[in-house]
Motif scaffolding. Sequence first.
Motif, PDB file in Angstrom:
ATOM      1  N   ARG A  82     -11.960 -13.784 114.002  1.00 38.25           N
ATOM      2  CA  ARG A  82     -10.718 -13.264 114.556  1.00 38.25           C
ATOM      3  C   ARG A  82     -10.003 -14.366 115.337  1.00 38.25           C
ATOM      4  O   ARG A  82     -10.630 -15.099 116.095  1.00 38.25           O
ATOM      5  N   VAL A  83      -8.682 -14.464 115.140  1.00 38.87           N
ATOM      6  CA  VAL A  83      -7.830 -15.368 115.919  1.00 38.87           C
ATOM      7  C   VAL A  83      -6.885 -14.495 116.729  1.00 38.87           C
ATOM      8  O   VAL A  83      -6.133 -13.702 116.158  1.00 38.87           O
ATOM      9  N   THR A  84      -6.945 -14.621 118.052  1.00 37.39           N
ATOM     10  CA  THR A  84      -6.109 -13.804 118.922  1.00 37.39           C
ATOM     11  C   THR A  84      -5.359 -14.689 119.912  1.00 37.39           C
ATOM     12  O   THR A  84      -5.717 -15.847 120.131  1.00 37.39           O
ATOM     13  N   SER A  85      -4.321 -14.118 120.506  1.00 28.11           N
ATOM     14  CA  SER A  85      -3.609 -14.800 121.582  1.00 28.11           C
ATOM     15  C   SER A  85      -3.340 -13.798 122.694  1.00 28.11           C
ATOM     16  O   SER A  85      -3.269 -12.592 122.451  1.00 28.11           O
ATOM     17  N   ASN A  86      -3.205 -14.324 123.902  1.00 26.33           N
ATOM     18  CA  ASN A  86      -2.880 -13.479 125.045  1.00 26.33           C
ATOM     19  C   ASN A  86      -1.826 -14.201 125.868  1.00 26.33           C
ATOM     20  O   ASN A  86      -2.030 -15.335 126.291  1.00 26.33           O
ATOM     21  N   ASP A  87      -0.690 -13.533 126.091  1.00 25.91           N
ATOM     22  CA  ASP A  87       0.408 -14.133 126.849  1.00 25.91           C
ATOM     23  C   ASP A  87       0.403 -13.701 128.311  1.00 25.91           C
ATOM     24  O   ASP A  87       1.371 -13.886 129.035  1.00 25.91           O
ATOM     25  N   GLY A  88      -0.696 -13.139 128.757  1.00 27.63           N
ATOM     26  CA  GLY A  88      -0.803 -12.669 130.130  1.00 27.63           C
ATOM     27  C   GLY A  88      -0.661 -11.166 130.250  1.00 27.63           C
ATOM     28  O   GLY A  88      -1.121 -10.573 131.217  1.00 27.63           O
ATOM     29  N   THR A  89      -0.034 -10.551 129.276  1.00 22.51           N
ATOM     30  CA  THR A  89       0.132  -9.096 129.307  1.00 22.51           C
ATOM     31  C   THR A  89      -0.402  -8.422 128.048  1.00 22.51           C
ATOM     32  O   THR A  89      -0.903  -7.308 128.112  1.00 22.51           O
ATOM     33  N   ARG A  92      -2.876 -10.152 121.123  1.00 22.81           N
ATOM     34  CA  ARG A  92      -2.454  -9.924 119.737  1.00 22.81           C
ATOM     35  C   ARG A  92      -3.471 -10.552 118.788  1.00 22.81           C
ATOM     36  O   ARG A  92      -3.918 -11.666 119.012  1.00 22.81           O
ATOM     37  N   THR A  93      -3.792  -9.819 117.730  1.00 20.05           N
ATOM     38  CA  THR A  93      -4.641 -10.373 116.677  1.00 20.05           C
ATOM     39  C   THR A  93      -3.729 -10.968 115.612  1.00 20.05           C
ATOM     40  O   THR A  93      -2.926 -10.262 115.013  1.00 20.05           O
ATOM     41  N   HIS A  94      -3.863 -12.274 115.378  1.00 24.69           N
ATOM     42  CA  HIS A  94      -3.014 -12.972 114.413  1.00 24.69           C
ATOM     43  C   HIS A  94      -3.670 -13.096 113.048  1.00 24.69           C
ATOM     44  O   HIS A  94      -2.979 -13.172 112.035  1.00 24.69           O
ATOM     45  N   TRP A  95      -4.988 -13.171 113.035  1.00 22.13           N
ATOM     46  CA  TRP A  95      -5.684 -13.318 111.765  1.00 22.13           C
ATOM     47  C   TRP A  95      -7.092 -12.755 111.925  1.00 22.13           C
ATOM     48  O   TRP A  95      -7.730 -12.903 112.957  1.00 22.13           O
ATOM     49  N   SER A  96      -7.582 -12.098 110.877  1.00 22.60           N
ATOM     50  CA  SER A  96      -8.962 -11.632 110.875  1.00 22.60           C
ATOM     51  C   SER A  96      -9.496 -11.631 109.457  1.00 22.60           C
ATOM     52  O   SER A  96      -8.745 -11.457 108.497  1.00 22.60           O
ATOM     53  N   GLY A  97     -10.763 -11.860 109.321  1.00 19.53           N
ATOM     54  CA  GLY A  97     -11.402 -11.912 108.007  1.00 19.53           C
ATOM     55  C   GLY A  97     -12.892 -12.132 108.160  1.00 19.53           C
ATOM     56  O   GLY A  97     -13.471 -11.835 109.203  1.00 19.53           O
ATOM     57  N   TRP A  98     -13.523 -12.673 107.111  1.00 20.86           N
ATOM     58  CA  TRP A  98     -14.965 -12.874 107.086  1.00 20.86           C
ATOM     59  C   TRP A  98     -15.285 -14.285 106.611  1.00 20.86           C
ATOM     60  O   TRP A  98     -14.609 -14.830 105.732  1.00 20.86           O
TER      61      TRP A  98
END
Length: 197
Positions: A82-89, A92-98
């Motif tokens: 999983r690739v996620t980001s957090n802007d402080g609030t 968001r999940t930007h990419w997910s897979g196996w």
Amino acid sequence: MATTWTIAIDWDRDGEFSGDDIVTERAVWVNWFLGFREPYKDIAQNSVLGLVLDNRDRRFSPENEDAANPLAGKIQPLRPVRVTSNDGTTTRTHWSGWVESVHPAANKYGERKATIRVAGAMQFLKATETKIELQENQRSDQIIDALIQEVIFPPALSDSWVLGDPDYSKLGKSTKLANLEAFRDIAAAERGARLAY
């Protein structure tokens, strides 16, 4: 506030994406796309993530069974990524897979890196043969839902039981019975829930 990115591989398949699962600091190169590589394409391709990690301590080498390696025995395919980001609030999940495969570089004296190839759910969708009957007078979403019900996603996405696999068939110890509906809940998947879809 600055955006914080997190790249995580659920090596234990416990749905936690924490601790040694987080590989952000070891990432040398990351590149992904979500299906449409070029404009005006009619059909999306499989989502793909390319990941190159610093492997100087041989942490990501599957053959490294050293007791000091926290990932010994865990570097295997079908681990959720999983690739996620957090802007402080908001997170968001930007990419997910196996994980499809792990390729440590055979380089004794130079930079040691491991290339990890990761793919999205299409690999499972393509491999599934359907036995649903002819669909007449149905909306597209109803037909798609019926087709998705035929797909078997890797049962060990988290802590499910796998027949014949000693690592995933000790009921109550290394696994528990899974709720298959959770694996097919598209709405939950879009929210970045347990099914990395």
